[in-house]
Write a protein that holds these residues in place. Sequence first.
Motif, PDB file in Angstrom:
ATOM      1  N   TRP A 188     -81.854  71.534  29.986  1.00 20.75           N
ATOM      2  CA  TRP A 188     -80.890  72.219  29.126  1.00 20.75           C
ATOM      3  C   TRP A 188     -79.501  71.633  29.381  1.00 20.75           C
ATOM      4  O   TRP A 188     -79.226  71.045  30.424  1.00 20.75           O
ATOM      5  CB  TRP A 188     -80.895  73.732  29.372  1.00 20.75           C
ATOM      6  CG  TRP A 188     -80.392  74.134  30.727  1.00 20.75           C
ATOM      7  CD1 TRP A 188     -81.112  74.163  31.890  1.00 20.75           C
ATOM      8  CD2 TRP A 188     -79.071  74.547  31.065  1.00 20.75           C
ATOM      9  NE1 TRP A 188     -80.310  74.558  32.935  1.00 20.75           N
ATOM     10  CE2 TRP A 188     -79.058  74.805  32.465  1.00 20.75           C
ATOM     11  CE3 TRP A 188     -77.900  74.722  30.334  1.00 20.75           C
ATOM     12  CZ2 TRP A 188     -77.916  75.231  33.127  1.00 20.75           C
ATOM     13  CZ3 TRP A 188     -76.756  75.145  31.001  1.00 20.75           C
ATOM     14  CH2 TRP A 188     -76.775  75.406  32.381  1.00 20.75           C
TER      15      TRP A 188
ATOM     16  N   ALA B 283     -91.978  67.232  28.592  1.00 20.53           N
ATOM     17  CA  ALA B 283     -93.263  66.637  28.225  1.00 20.53           C
ATOM     18  C   ALA B 283     -93.146  65.840  26.938  1.00 20.53           C
ATOM     19  O   ALA B 283     -93.972  64.963  26.660  1.00 20.53           O
ATOM     20  CB  ALA B 283     -94.323  67.720  28.081  1.00 20.53           C
ATOM     21  N   HIS B 284     -92.106  66.149  26.136  1.00 20.05           N
ATOM     22  CA  HIS B 284     -91.920  65.485  24.848  1.00 20.05           C
ATOM     23  C   HIS B 284     -90.732  64.519  24.861  1.00 20.05           C
ATOM     24  O   HIS B 284     -90.306  64.050  23.797  1.00 20.05           O
ATOM     25  CB  HIS B 284     -91.730  66.526  23.748  1.00 20.05           C
ATOM     26  CG  HIS B 284     -92.894  67.460  23.614  1.00 20.05           C
ATOM     27  ND1 HIS B 284     -92.746  68.796  23.297  1.00 20.05           N
ATOM     28  CD2 HIS B 284     -94.224  67.257  23.797  1.00 20.05           C
ATOM     29  CE1 HIS B 284     -93.936  69.372  23.265  1.00 20.05           C
ATOM     30  NE2 HIS B 284     -94.848  68.452  23.569  1.00 20.05           N
TER      31      HIS B 284
ATOM     32  N   LYS C 283     -85.241  84.538  27.778  1.00 24.18           N
ATOM     33  CA  LYS C 283     -85.048  83.111  28.006  1.00 24.18           C
ATOM     34  C   LYS C 283     -83.562  82.772  28.155  1.00 24.18           C
ATOM     35  O   LYS C 283     -83.171  81.930  28.969  1.00 24.18           O
ATOM     36  CB  LYS C 283     -85.648  82.303  26.854  1.00 24.18           C
ATOM     37  CG  LYS C 283     -87.163  82.423  26.725  1.00 24.18           C
ATOM     38  CD  LYS C 283     -87.864  81.761  27.897  1.00 24.18           C
ATOM     39  CE  LYS C 283     -89.369  81.741  27.691  1.00 24.18           C
ATOM     40  NZ  LYS C 283     -90.064  81.130  28.855  1.00 24.18           N
TER      41      LYS C 283
ATOM     42  N   GLU D 282     -87.586  65.025  36.304  1.00 26.52           N
ATOM     43  CA  GLU D 282     -89.023  65.116  36.045  1.00 26.52           C
ATOM     44  C   GLU D 282     -89.823  64.674  37.270  1.00 26.52           C
ATOM     45  O   GLU D 282     -90.840  65.291  37.619  1.00 26.52           O
ATOM     46  CB  GLU D 282     -89.391  64.273  34.827  1.00 26.52           C
ATOM     47  CG  GLU D 282     -90.824  64.471  34.361  1.00 26.52           C
ATOM     48  CD  GLU D 282     -91.102  63.711  33.074  1.00 26.52           C
ATOM     49  OE1 GLU D 282     -91.700  64.304  32.157  1.00 26.52           O
ATOM     50  OE2 GLU D 282     -90.727  62.523  32.989  1.00 26.52           O
TER      51      GLU D 282
ATOM     52  N   VAL E  57     -81.938  72.772  24.523  1.00 23.63           N
ATOM     53  CA  VAL E  57     -83.040  72.663  25.478  1.00 23.63           C
ATOM     54  C   VAL E  57     -84.028  71.603  25.008  1.00 23.63           C
ATOM     55  O   VAL E  57     -84.119  71.298  23.818  1.00 23.63           O
ATOM     56  CB  VAL E  57     -83.768  74.012  25.674  1.00 23.63           C
ATOM     57  CG1 VAL E  57     -82.816  75.071  26.217  1.00 23.63           C
ATOM     58  CG2 VAL E  57     -84.397  74.481  24.370  1.00 23.63           C
ATOM     59  N   ALA E  58     -84.755  71.046  25.978  1.00 19.64           N
ATOM     60  CA  ALA E  58     -85.779  70.050  25.668  1.00 19.64           C
ATOM     61  C   ALA E  58     -86.960  70.244  26.608  1.00 19.64           C
ATOM     62  O   ALA E  58     -86.786  70.533  27.796  1.00 19.64           O
ATOM     63  CB  ALA E  58     -85.228  68.637  25.809  1.00 19.64           C
ATOM     64  N   ASP E  59     -88.151  70.100  26.056  1.00 19.40           N
ATOM     65  CA  ASP E  59     -89.375  70.095  26.853  1.00 19.40           C
ATOM     66  C   ASP E  59     -89.580  68.668  27.349  1.00 19.40           C
ATOM     67  O   ASP E  59     -89.760  67.748  26.560  1.00 19.40           O
ATOM     68  CB  ASP E  59     -90.548  70.555  25.989  1.00 19.40           C
ATOM     69  CG  ASP E  59     -91.832  70.710  26.781  1.00 19.40           C
ATOM     70  OD1 ASP E  59     -91.958  70.094  27.862  1.00 19.40           O
ATOM     71  OD2 ASP E  59     -92.729  71.440  26.310  1.00 19.40           O
TER      72      ASP E  59
ATOM     73  N   LYS F  74     -89.625  70.734  34.318  1.00 19.30           N
ATOM     74  CA  LYS F  74     -90.432  70.775  33.097  1.00 19.30           C
ATOM     75  C   LYS F  74     -89.575  70.875  31.834  1.00 19.30           C
ATOM     76  O   LYS F  74     -89.969  70.422  30.770  1.00 19.30           O
ATOM     77  CB  LYS F  74     -91.388  71.965  33.136  1.00 19.30           C
ATOM     78  CG  LYS F  74     -92.316  71.990  34.354  1.00 19.30           C
ATOM     79  CD  LYS F  74     -93.226  70.779  34.402  1.00 19.30           C
ATOM     80  CE  LYS F  74     -94.183  70.844  35.595  1.00 19.30           C
ATOM     81  NZ  LYS F  74     -94.982  69.596  35.737  1.00 19.30           N
ATOM     82  N   LYS F  75     -88.421  71.508  31.960  1.00 23.68           N
ATOM     83  CA  LYS F  75     -87.538  71.685  30.809  1.00 23.68           C
ATOM     84  C   LYS F  75     -86.112  71.343  31.218  1.00 23.68           C
ATOM     85  O   LYS F  75     -85.722  71.519  32.383  1.00 23.68           O
ATOM     86  CB  LYS F  75     -87.592  73.120  30.277  1.00 23.68           C
ATOM     87  CG  LYS F  75     -88.920  73.484  29.616  1.00 23.68           C
ATOM     88  CD  LYS F  75     -88.870  74.882  29.030  1.00 23.68           C
ATOM     89  CE  LYS F  75     -90.199  75.263  28.379  1.00 23.68           C
ATOM     90  NZ  LYS F  75     -90.488  74.407  27.208  1.00 23.68           N
TER      91      LYS F  75
ATOM     92  N   LEU G 105     -86.462  74.101  35.755  1.00 25.29           N
ATOM     93  CA  LEU G 105     -85.364  73.800  34.828  1.00 25.29           C
ATOM     94  C   LEU G 105     -84.377  72.826  35.448  1.00 25.29           C
ATOM     95  O   LEU G 105     -84.052  72.930  36.637  1.00 25.29           O
ATOM     96  CB  LEU G 105     -84.619  75.085  34.454  1.00 25.29           C
ATOM     97  CG  LEU G 105     -85.345  76.083  33.552  1.00 25.29           C
ATOM     98  CD1 LEU G 105     -84.531  77.367  33.431  1.00 25.29           C
ATOM     99  CD2 LEU G 105     -85.567  75.492  32.168  1.00 25.29           C
TER     100      LEU G 105
END
Length: 251
Positions: A217, A108-109, A5, A209, A104-106, A214-215, A179
């Motif tokens: 950083w 979706a959240h 990752k 988005e 990092v952040a998802d 999706k993620k 990303l």
Amino acid sequence: MQLAKIRQIEAVGFRAWPASSVHYDGSWAIRITASHPSKRLNSVNPLDPGDVADMENRVARAAQRFRAYGRPPTFRLSPLAPQELDTYLESIGWARFDESMVMVADLAHVDVGDAIDQIPLKDIGRFIDASIKVQGDDPSVKPGLFEVISGIKPSKGLFVIEENAEPVATAIGVQDGALVGLFNISTAAERRRAGLGRAIVRSALKWAEQHGAKKAWLQVEVENTAAIGLYEQLGFKEAYRYVYRQAPDHE
């Protein structure tokens, strides 16, 4: 975070903030940009913890290459760098400085539903002028920054918030597949703690988005606790850290 990752983020990071020249010595990526002084654009980036063969000669060769470009010999050491290399650089007096955190952040959240829908600027020069003003940078960096931003191959969004026709916050989003990396996040000194940093980051994330990211950083110096606190509130978490080392005779 798993090394795979980390390698992924490091790879998209290189594409998102491209150096003018990249030379490989084994798995060491030697990035040099004569037109801009950024450490990230002018450093050796080891990418394999097991690549320790002939370290002394390779360090000397890299240092010589940087001096030929008029840049201080600098290593950027992430978890992909061999511990033996860090120990060796310490032993020959290379100073450790500017520890940074990759977060990092998802998405979706991360709630960006009510974020401002900003249309990214197309005019790179206008964005750079805004960025220089917001950060209080020397205008002499403009040509180099123009070269860097123009060289970004993945999709990029240049964001500026203005008040009374004056720029007060800036950010760059670079989307590479799923990303998105955030760069150049800054708020004018006199307008900090007014929610502008949060607003521009959320706008950049919303844009990404909407385009399939999706993620997310970003990277921030460990000493910048205010920024880290903001990013944590937005849903970012620490993934890994890196540090720089610079030759003792760089001056």
